[in-house]
Design a protein around this motif. Structure first.
Motif, PDB file in Angstrom:
ATOM      1  N   THR A   1      33.376  59.160 -55.356  1.00 52.01           N
ATOM      2  CA  THR A   1      32.859  58.147 -56.292  1.00 52.01           C
ATOM      3  C   THR A   1      33.163  56.743 -55.781  1.00 52.01           C
ATOM      4  O   THR A   1      32.324  55.834 -55.885  1.00 52.01           O
ATOM      5  CB  THR A   1      33.481  58.339 -57.687  1.00 52.01           C
ATOM      6  OG1 THR A   1      33.270  59.677 -58.121  1.00 52.01           O
ATOM      7  CG2 THR A   1      32.846  57.391 -58.698  1.00 52.01           C
TER       8      THR A   1
ATOM      9  N   TYR B   1      30.567  53.688 -55.085  1.00 44.42           N
ATOM     10  CA  TYR B   1      30.708  52.410 -55.787  1.00 44.42           C
ATOM     11  C   TYR B   1      30.888  51.270 -54.796  1.00 44.42           C
ATOM     12  O   TYR B   1      30.269  50.213 -54.919  1.00 44.42           O
ATOM     13  CB  TYR B   1      31.898  52.464 -56.740  1.00 44.42           C
ATOM     14  CG  TYR B   1      32.062  51.190 -57.545  1.00 44.42           C
ATOM     15  CD1 TYR B   1      31.433  51.043 -58.780  1.00 44.42           C
ATOM     16  CD2 TYR B   1      32.809  50.120 -57.051  1.00 44.42           C
ATOM     17  CE1 TYR B   1      31.560  49.878 -59.509  1.00 44.42           C
ATOM     18  CE2 TYR B   1      32.940  48.949 -57.775  1.00 44.42           C
ATOM     19  CZ  TYR B   1      32.313  48.832 -59.004  1.00 44.42           C
ATOM     20  OH  TYR B   1      32.424  47.663 -59.705  1.00 44.42           O
TER      21      TYR B   1
ATOM     22  N   LEU C   1      40.216  56.152 -59.074  1.00 48.42           N
ATOM     23  CA  LEU C   1      38.997  55.374 -59.252  1.00 48.42           C
ATOM     24  C   LEU C   1      39.322  53.900 -59.507  1.00 48.42           C
ATOM     25  O   LEU C   1      38.639  53.007 -58.982  1.00 48.42           O
ATOM     26  CB  LEU C   1      38.197  55.948 -60.420  1.00 48.42           C
ATOM     27  CG  LEU C   1      36.680  55.729 -60.399  1.00 48.42           C
ATOM     28  CD1 LEU C   1      36.073  56.190 -59.094  1.00 48.42           C
ATOM     29  CD2 LEU C   1      36.039  56.455 -61.573  1.00 48.42           C
TER      30      LEU C   1
END
Length: 307
Positions: free
Chosen positions: A200, A204, A273
């Protein structure tokens, strides 16, 4: 207008320092792998609200059969108060002893889940995780090189891809380094959700980088003037900075409650994250973009020296 690109040597120094610390942590201690990657057993029990089932209490019942891999964590979810027990190995006799020990500490305890992952499956998960990360990085390099083919002057589109990949490696190494430190000092393990977080982060971070690159492309095509490429890049960065920071802040505001209240099962994913988003925003502005100018300056000096 902020002179960001002109100060790039300071961001380079900071990034080299952070990456260096992360590499030392990774090479010295490595990641503390969970049962997803090393194999083992995971059991979850619902326990009474007025009972405390701790690792020390269970190990006392199990006598000398507890090792460093035996971890007990508490959480509160849809089933109420519960404990999650993780340990390496899958000996059925030991599994029954664990269940018996929990029942002795809380006669009303109910088993919610029991999972076992073998060593073969664990090795396959590790191999697939590394392949997924590698293929994602290669695909992004090829895509960026193709997408920016119309601005191959003064810097080849391949260098845009290279700058983005270096920034991605920067983000991933620092995130992994933080978890190597957490694993060593507080026993934080990583599993499949951590790999999902890394993938992820890749998506991003490269998205943020492409936003800045796209503004550079627009300005190059519009002005058709390369008299001062550094100023053009700096202008592009200033024009996109507010958008990048505001977008990242919205993600951070969502992640913070998950980290604080989401429980152990979501902690690794959300924390990784958060780290990746923060450093991804930083690297998109101060590493990936700055590298394009550094490459341009290097090629310019090389061409001048040849003359």
């Amino acid at each position: 207008m902020l002179n960001i690109i002109q100060k790039r040597k300071y961001t380079y120094i900071f990034s080299i320092l952070m990456v260096g610390i992360s590499i030392v942590a990774i090479s010295t201690w490595g990641l503390r792998l969970g049962i997803d990657f090393v194999g083992g057993t995971l059991m979850e029990f619902k326990i009474s609200d007025d009972r405390e089932v701790t690792r020390d209490a269970l190990c006392e019942k199990l006598q000398d059969k507890c090792d460093d891999s035996f971890i007990v964590s508490q959480s509160t979810g849809e089933h109420g108060k519960s404990i999650i027990i993780r340990y390496k190995g899958s000996d059925e006799a030991f599994n029954q002893q664990v269940i018996k020990a929990v029942k002795e500490l809380d006669p009303n305890a109910g088993q919610l889940k029991s999972d076992f992952i073998g060593s073969t499956v664990s090795k396959q998960l590790k191999d697939n995780a590394l392949k997924a990360i590698f293929l994602a990085v290669v695909a992004m390099l090829l895509y960026i090189a193709w997408a920016f083919r119309k601005v191959s002057v003064p810097v080849s589109s391949w260098y845009y891809g290279l700058g983005a990949v270096i920034a991605l490696a920067h983000d991933i190494i620092i995130t992994v380094g933080v978890f190597a430190l957490l694993g060593h000092f507080v026993g934080r393990e990583v599993g499949v959700p951590f790999i999902a977080a890394l993938l992820t982060i890749l998506g991003y971070s490269v998205n943020d980088t492409i936003v800045v690159y796209d503004r550079i492309r627009e300005n190059v095509l519009r002005t058709r003037s390369l008299a001062n490429f550094e100023e053009l890049v700096n202008k592009s960065l200033n024009e996109t900075m507010a958008r990048s920071i505001n977008t990242s802040l919205t993600v951070v505001l969502v992640l913070m409650p998950i980290i604080l209240f989401g429980g152990d099962s979501l902690f690794n994913f959300s924390l990784a994250l958060l780290i990746g988003v923060l450093f991804g925003t930083y690297s998109s502005m101060f590493i990936a973009t700055a590298l394009i100018v550094s490459i341009y300056d290097f090629k310019k000096k090389l061409a001048t020296n040849k003359k």
